[in-house]
Motif scaffolding. Structure first.
Motif, PDB file in Angstrom:
ATOM      1  N   PHE A 117     -13.243  65.238  60.276  1.00 39.99           N
ATOM      2  CA  PHE A 117     -11.987  64.822  60.897  1.00 39.99           C
ATOM      3  C   PHE A 117     -11.742  63.484  60.608  1.00 39.99           C
ATOM      4  N   ARG A 118     -10.939  62.737  59.749  1.00 45.51           N
ATOM      5  CA  ARG A 118     -10.522  61.526  59.338  1.00 45.51           C
ATOM      6  C   ARG A 118      -9.759  60.966  60.471  1.00 45.51           C
ATOM      7  N   LEU A 119     -10.322  59.761  60.819  1.00 39.93           N
ATOM      8  CA  LEU A 119      -9.383  59.135  62.048  1.00 39.93           C
ATOM      9  C   LEU A 119      -8.660  57.779  61.539  1.00 39.93           C
ATOM     10  N   THR A 120      -7.656  57.428  61.818  1.00 40.82           N
ATOM     11  CA  THR A 120      -7.044  55.964  61.393  1.00 40.82           C
ATOM     12  C   THR A 120      -6.638  55.172  62.600  1.00 40.82           C
ATOM     13  N   GLY A 121      -7.147  53.842  62.303  1.00 39.77           N
ATOM     14  CA  GLY A 121      -6.937  52.914  63.447  1.00 39.77           C
ATOM     15  C   GLY A 121      -7.736  51.640  63.061  1.00 39.77           C
ATOM     16  N   GLU A 122      -8.312  50.756  63.925  1.00 41.28           N
ATOM     17  CA  GLU A 122      -8.841  49.652  63.907  1.00 41.28           C
ATOM     18  C   GLU A 122     -10.122  50.052  62.772  1.00 41.28           C
ATOM     19  N   SER A 123     -10.316  48.908  61.886  1.00 39.36           N
ATOM     20  CA  SER A 123     -11.538  49.180  60.791  1.00 39.36           C
ATOM     21  C   SER A 123     -12.856  48.627  61.688  1.00 39.36           C
ATOM     22  N   VAL A 124     -13.788  49.452  61.425  1.00 41.73           N
ATOM     23  CA  VAL A 124     -15.095  48.893  61.993  1.00 41.73           C
ATOM     24  C   VAL A 124     -16.126  49.033  60.898  1.00 41.73           C
ATOM     25  N   ALA A 125     -15.914  48.553  59.842  1.00 41.30           N
ATOM     26  CA  ALA A 125     -16.927  48.422  58.803  1.00 41.30           C
ATOM     27  C   ALA A 125     -18.279  47.822  59.111  1.00 41.30           C
ATOM     28  N   SER A 126     -19.272  48.433  58.643  1.00 43.24           N
ATOM     29  CA  SER A 126     -20.702  48.243  58.899  1.00 43.24           C
ATOM     30  C   SER A 126     -21.116  47.005  57.733  1.00 43.24           C
ATOM     31  N   ASP A 171     -13.713  51.857  53.921  1.00 38.45           N
ATOM     32  CA  ASP A 171     -12.671  51.431  54.427  1.00 38.45           C
ATOM     33  C   ASP A 171     -12.436  51.125  55.806  1.00 38.45           C
ATOM     34  N   GLY A 172     -13.664  51.532  56.410  1.00 34.87           N
ATOM     35  CA  GLY A 172     -13.936  51.116  57.939  1.00 34.87           C
ATOM     36  C   GLY A 172     -13.463  52.109  58.793  1.00 34.87           C
ATOM     37  N   GLN A 173     -12.704  53.194  58.096  1.00 34.67           N
ATOM     38  CA  GLN A 173     -11.957  54.331  59.124  1.00 34.67           C
ATOM     39  C   GLN A 173     -12.970  55.399  59.349  1.00 34.67           C
ATOM     40  N   PRO A 174     -13.197  55.606  60.599  1.00 32.28           N
ATOM     41  CA  PRO A 174     -14.174  56.756  60.880  1.00 32.28           C
ATOM     42  C   PRO A 174     -13.864  58.023  60.381  1.00 32.28           C
ATOM     43  N   ILE A 175     -14.936  58.685  60.151  1.00 30.67           N
ATOM     44  CA  ILE A 175     -14.919  60.242  59.846  1.00 30.67           C
ATOM     45  C   ILE A 175     -15.683  60.983  60.778  1.00 30.67           C
ATOM     46  N   VAL A 176     -15.509  61.873  61.649  1.00 30.74           N
ATOM     47  CA  VAL A 176     -16.154  62.514  62.450  1.00 30.74           C
ATOM     48  C   VAL A 176     -16.585  63.990  61.678  1.00 30.74           C
ATOM     49  N   MET A 177     -17.862  64.263  61.498  1.00 30.06           N
ATOM     50  CA  MET A 177     -18.323  65.243  60.988  1.00 30.06           C
ATOM     51  C   MET A 177     -18.435  66.812  61.559  1.00 30.06           C
ATOM     52  N   MET A 178     -17.836  67.663  60.943  1.00 28.04           N
ATOM     53  CA  MET A 178     -17.729  69.035  61.679  1.00 28.04           C
ATOM     54  C   MET A 178     -18.476  69.857  61.258  1.00 28.04           C
ATOM     55  N   CYS A 179     -18.223  71.156  61.474  1.00 25.38           N
ATOM     56  CA  CYS A 179     -19.178  72.357  61.293  1.00 25.38           C
ATOM     57  C   CYS A 179     -19.622  72.654  59.945  1.00 25.38           C
ATOM     58  N   ASP A 180     -18.661  72.328  59.121  1.00 26.83           N
ATOM     59  CA  ASP A 180     -18.823  72.646  57.508  1.00 26.83           C
ATOM     60  C   ASP A 180     -19.268  71.281  56.838  1.00 26.83           C
ATOM     61  N   ARG A 181     -19.829  70.407  57.387  1.00 29.48           N
ATOM     62  CA  ARG A 181     -20.231  69.268  57.168  1.00 29.48           C
ATOM     63  C   ARG A 181     -21.381  69.399  55.771  1.00 29.48           C
ATOM     64  N   GLN A 182     -21.208  68.411  54.835  1.00 34.83           N
ATOM     65  CA  GLN A 182     -22.308  68.560  53.851  1.00 34.83           C
ATOM     66  C   GLN A 182     -23.725  68.323  54.582  1.00 34.83           C
ATOM     67  N   THR A 183     -24.859  68.679  53.926  1.00 38.57           N
ATOM     68  CA  THR A 183     -26.110  68.545  54.584  1.00 38.57           C
ATOM     69  C   THR A 183     -26.587  66.986  54.773  1.00 38.57           C
TER      70      THR A 183
END
Length: 315
Positions: free
Chosen positions: A218-227, A247-259
């Motif tokens: 799940f890609r989220l859009t909002g405030e950038s939080v780059a490392s 780009d600092g936009q968080p992505i929450v990894m779900m069930c079918d995520r890559q290993t």
């Protein structure tokens, strides 16, 4: 008993508890997006944990050629038997020849249909889960989603009681799929690579669920939080891991995520909240709050204890 797909809905898959422990062999874990709804569907339909069921987006329709017992769960689920409204989150007896139409009133969320019995569907790497991206599972064993005309068999009781035992999950115990309460997050391995400003921005900002969501992430859009990390070695990715690309936009990894993944991870969504997040649809707003691993563990133990106690009360 034969089950025939009359209408596949938008996207429908056969899922079970997933390929647990096989990430080390290069296979994604998979499993149901909403594990809570999946569990209750099987429990209410008198199935054992891990029994396959159908996860559907959109309205799906099936026909059964023998009497059977079913249960439908999910976010705002609906159920029609031969065009007549039927109850969800409870045991329901269906007669031979019936048309079962189920889905969600909220377009894009997931609904689960469990049918009592032993599902005669192929297993690949120990699971019946369908992973389209990896071409694993499904009725053809090649990762194909369900389509109109597909058929499979379930070894079920063909002569159920006239009034089968009823299991009902009361409304007050069903998952609250709203986002008034923040999604809990446990700090990740690269948490320290994010500045205090970035961490504070993540925890105080509201993020929008984008249209770029699927069973992988799940890609989220909002405030950038780059490392501040420039490079890192790829490492295993847990369910709920929050990767932050350049780009600092968080992505929450779900069930079918890559290993494996090579982006820094700010944290991991608590297992108590991942099912709720998995039911979010594009445009919905979510907030996050951090908690330490001991708090997350205590929350999980409390949630599972309550569920087991509730199951005992329903029996």
């Amino acid at each position: 008993m034969k089950v025939e797909v009359l209408d596949k809905g938008m996207f429908s898959l056969i899922v079970d508890s997933g390929r647990v422990g096989r990430q080390r062999d290069g296979f994604c874990e998979s499993g149901p997006m909403d594990s809570q709804a999946y569990h209750w569907a099987n429990f209410l339909a008198f199935n054992l944990d891990g029994t396959p069921c159908i996860e559907a987006i959109g309205e799906m329709e099936l026909q059964v050629d023998q009497d059977c017992v079913i249960a439908v769960t999910g976010r705002e689920p609906s159920l029609l038997i031969n065009g007549e409204s039927a109850e969800v989150y409870q045991t329901y007896a269906v007669e031979a020849g019936s048309h079962i139409r189920f889905g969600s009133k909220l377009l894009g969320s997931k609904t689960y249909l469990a049918i009592c019995g032993n599902w005669q569907v192929p297993k690949v790497v120990g699971s019946a889960c369908t992973v389209v991206r990896e071409k694993l599972g499904g009725l053809d064993g090649k990762g194909s989603a369900l389509v109109k005309g597909d058929c499979f068999k379930i070894s079920a009781n063909t002569k159920p009681k006239e009034k089968p035992e009823l299991r009902v999950l009361p409304q007050q115990y069903r998952e609250d799929y709203g986002f008034v309460e923040s999604i809990r997050v446990v700090p990740g391995y690269q948490y320290s690579s994010f500045s205090r400003v970035a961490v504070r921005a993540f925890e105080t900002s509201t993020y929008t669920v984008s249209t770029s969501i699927d069973r992988m992430g799940f890609r989220l859009t909002g405030e950038s939080v780059a490392s501040d990390m420039v490079r890192m070695r790829s490492e295993a990715i847990h369910l709920g891991a929050i990767q932050v690309p350049g780009d600092g936009q968080p992505i929450v990894m779900m069930c079918d995520r890559q290993t494996l993944g090579g982006y820094p991870k700010l944290g991991c969504v608590s297992p108590c909240d991942i099912s709720r997040l998995a039911q979010a649809v594009p445009g919905e707003k979510v907030n996050f709050t951090f908690q330490n691993e001991e708090e997350a563990r205590a929350d999980w133990l409390l949630m599972t204890s309550r569920r087991r106690r509730l199951e005992g009360e329903i029996l």
